[in-house]
Design an enzyme around this catalytic site. Structure first.
Site, PDB file in Angstrom:
ATOM      1  N   HIS A  82       0.859  -1.185   0.000  1.00 54.94           N
ATOM      2  CA  HIS A  82       0.000   0.000   0.000  1.00 54.94           C
ATOM      3  C   HIS A  82       0.890   1.227   0.000  1.00 54.94           C
ATOM      4  O   HIS A  82       2.007   1.193   0.501  1.00 54.94           O
ATOM      5  CB  HIS A  82      -0.910   0.006   1.238  1.00 54.94           C
ATOM      6  CG  HIS A  82      -2.153   0.821   1.054  1.00 54.94           C
ATOM      7  ND1 HIS A  82      -3.276   0.339   0.435  1.00 54.94           N
ATOM      8  CD2 HIS A  82      -2.444   2.098   1.399  1.00 54.94           C
ATOM      9  CE1 HIS A  82      -4.210   1.276   0.412  1.00 54.94           C
ATOM     10  NE2 HIS A  82      -3.721   2.362   0.992  1.00 54.94           N
ATOM     11  N   ASP A 161     -13.795   2.151   6.879  1.00 55.85           N
ATOM     12  CA  ASP A 161     -12.887   2.951   6.046  1.00 55.85           C
ATOM     13  C   ASP A 161     -13.621   3.499   4.827  1.00 55.85           C
ATOM     14  O   ASP A 161     -13.395   4.635   4.426  1.00 55.85           O
ATOM     15  CB  ASP A 161     -11.655   2.139   5.616  1.00 55.85           C
ATOM     16  CG  ASP A 161     -10.655   3.005   4.849  1.00 55.85           C
ATOM     17  OD1 ASP A 161     -10.307   4.078   5.363  1.00 55.85           O
ATOM     18  OD2 ASP A 161     -10.251   2.640   3.738  1.00 55.85           O
ATOM     19  N   ARG A 168     -13.555  12.076   4.700  1.00 62.25           N
ATOM     20  CA  ARG A 168     -12.281  12.806   4.846  1.00 62.25           C
ATOM     21  C   ARG A 168     -11.949  13.546   3.565  1.00 62.25           C
ATOM     22  O   ARG A 168     -11.447  14.668   3.574  1.00 62.25           O
ATOM     23  CB  ARG A 168     -11.141  11.820   5.171  1.00 62.25           C
ATOM     24  CG  ARG A 168     -11.137  11.336   6.603  1.00 62.25           C
ATOM     25  CD  ARG A 168     -10.201  10.153   6.764  1.00 62.25           C
ATOM     26  NE  ARG A 168      -8.817  10.466   6.504  1.00 62.25           N
ATOM     27  CZ  ARG A 168      -7.911   9.584   6.037  1.00 62.25           C
ATOM     28  NH1 ARG A 168      -8.270   8.337   5.785  1.00 62.25           N
ATOM     29  NH2 ARG A 168      -6.671   9.948   5.849  1.00 62.25           N
ATOM     30  N   SER A 183      -6.813   4.044   8.496  1.00 61.58           N
ATOM     31  CA  SER A 183      -7.449   3.794   7.193  1.00 61.58           C
ATOM     32  C   SER A 183      -6.701   2.681   6.455  1.00 61.58           C
ATOM     33  O   SER A 183      -7.302   1.704   5.993  1.00 61.58           O
ATOM     34  CB  SER A 183      -7.432   5.090   6.376  1.00 61.58           C
ATOM     35  OG  SER A 183      -7.613   4.843   5.000  1.00 61.58           O
ATOM     36  N   LYS A 187      -7.890  -1.712   6.204  1.00 58.45           N
ATOM     37  CA  LYS A 187      -8.085  -2.429   4.928  1.00 58.45           C
ATOM     38  C   LYS A 187      -7.121  -3.610   4.826  1.00 58.45           C
ATOM     39  O   LYS A 187      -7.498  -4.701   4.438  1.00 58.45           O
ATOM     40  CB  LYS A 187      -7.769  -1.511   3.741  1.00 58.45           C
ATOM     41  CG  LYS A 187      -8.783  -0.455   3.462  1.00 58.45           C
ATOM     42  CD  LYS A 187      -8.533   0.216   2.114  1.00 58.45           C
ATOM     43  CE  LYS A 187      -7.453   1.276   2.121  1.00 58.45           C
ATOM     44  NZ  LYS A 187      -7.753   2.486   2.839  1.00 58.45           N
TER      45      LYS A 187
END
Ligand code: URA
Length: 426
Positions: A82, A161, A168, A183, A187
């Site tokens: 990520h 999320d 957000r 966040s 995930k």
């Protein structure tokens, strides 16, 4: 428990308890706490921060809001990558099939555009008919069949999320360390992974502008990852200029395909291989970084990674035939240099906001994206340019937006007498 009382506590800089965070997230998901109340809490967190312990609790509550994938007794190492977000960062689109081709399972839950950064899910959705929102069962089936798939947060997979992420995005509460950390990890842990590599971006086009903040986030992610039994590596990379030659939607998928075909730009391949080598090493399928790099190059050269990309798209219902033609923009304009010299600065955040204006991201929650839109970068920091050289090619299918953005982009670079190429890995 009273929502306004919880918001006030955070507003005044106090730590929230597990009970309070649990209540707030649960009631928000059920709809009895409103978007306005959640926005207020997010803004309070943005300004007052959270202790590591609070961040951990927030993440855990968010994680427990949905299901967690379980690949019982998987023969293959299950992992993911990520990024904290950037401009032109299409690495996930390359790395997922590359790692799958190397024998790993990559059940990737990605996101849509956030703030001024582009979203992997928006990019891949430029492929006609692709499904990024399957049920848990179908997602798992895709991974079992093809070892990689890219999906979005949903009401089942990382639902907290999903809802907080888009809020957000609309309320200026993205660049907060505890919110980014919870966040991302809510995930990633929901994917049932054994390993994670994080690309933490630093620079004027990243949410984290300083190495100090990036190191804090890296430490927190590593600690939390370790707690959940996830081998975690961190790579710090520069986002002081866009990554690769293109930023936008379909054009980034096309560029990712170029990378998988062996024609990728150096910066994009370098960061992809840096991240991938950590996952191959974690999985124990190579003994050192050199062997990992060699293996990845071989998977590109043999087109095996490309094959995994194509079968991933296929399995997700997407159609790549004639993709370049279908996603051809109607209009394009060049942005030229205003003097001769060396490019010594690119305002990458401003380029990111310009991409939103062009049609690549959400100003309102239900904005329709222009998949044909994007920017091609002819020059980067350290490059010499002459007066009137083209610096960017800007394209989309809406002339009014295009003209506005071309104008905005004149203000996104600086040309001086001195300047040198930027380091990518920090
Ligand atoms: N990526 C995420 O998934 N969440 C963030 O908050 C930032 C980047």
């Amino acid at each position: 428990l009273i929502p306004a009382d919880i918001i006030s506590k955070k507003r005044d800089g106090q730590a929230l308890s597990k009970n309070e965070l649990n209540y707030f997230i649960k009631e928000y998901l059920s709809g009895s706490i409103t978007n306005s109340q959640m926005s207020a809490l997010l803004m309070a967190i943005y300004f007052k921060g959270m202790s590591d312990r609070e961040t951990f609790v927030l993440l855990d509550v968010m994680l427990q809001s949905g299901s967690i994938l379980n690949f019982e007794n998987s023969k293959e190492y299950i992992a993911d990558k990520h990024s904290t977000g950037g401009i032109g960062d299409k690495v996930s689109l390359i790395l997922a099939p590359l790692m799958a081709a190397g024998g790993l399972k990559i059940p990737m839950i990605a996101g849509r555009g956030l703030g001024f950064t582009g979203g992997t899910v928006d990019k891949i959705e430029s492929i006609p008919n692709i499904n990024t929102n399957p049920s848990m069962e179908v997602f798992k089936d895709w991974i079992i069949k093809n070892r990689c798939a890219i999906v979005v947060q949903s009401n089942k997979i990382a639902p907290a999320d999903k809802k907080i992420y888009s809020l957000r995005n609309l309320t200026g509460t993205v660049p907060s360390l505890p919110l980014i950390c919870s966040s991302i990890l809510s995930k990633k842990i929901a994917e049932g992974i054994q390993g994670l590599v994080m690309d933490i971006k630093i620079g004027n086009g990243a949410f984290l502008k300083t190495k100090k903040d990036a190191i804090s986030l890296g430490r927190l992610i590593t600690n939390i990852g370790t707690f959940y039994d996830i081998k975690t590596n961190i790579v710090f990379s520069s986002m002081d200029q866009p990554l690769g030659r293109f930023a936008g939607l379909a054009c980034e998928v096309t560029e990712a395909l170029e990378c998988l075909n062996g024609n990728g730009p150096n910066d994009t391949m370098r960061i992809t291989f840096e991240l991938g080598s950590h996952l191959f090493l974690q999985a124990g399928i190579v003994n050192d970084k050199n062997a990992a790099l060699k293996k990845m190059q071989a998977l590109i050269d043999s087109k095996k990674a490309l094959k995994y990309f194509k079968s991933m798209v296929n399995l997700q219902g997407g159609q790549l035939d004639d993709f370049k033609n279908i996603t051809k923009p109607k209009y394009e304009q060049l942005v030229h240099s205003n003097k001769s010299g060396i490019i010594n600065f690119m305002d990458t955040e401003k380029i990111g906001w310009a991409l939103l204006d062009l049609g690549c991201g959400y100003k309102k929650p239900d904005d329709k994206l222009d998949y044909t839109a994007g920017i091609e970068f002819y020059k980067k920091v350290g490059d010499e340019v002459k007066y009137n050289d083209p610096l960017y090619r800007v394209f989309n299918s809406d002339l009014i937006r295009l003209e506005k953005v071309s104008h905005l982009l004149l203000d996104t670079f600086n040309i001086g007498n001195k300047g040198k190429p930027l380091e990518l890995i920090l």
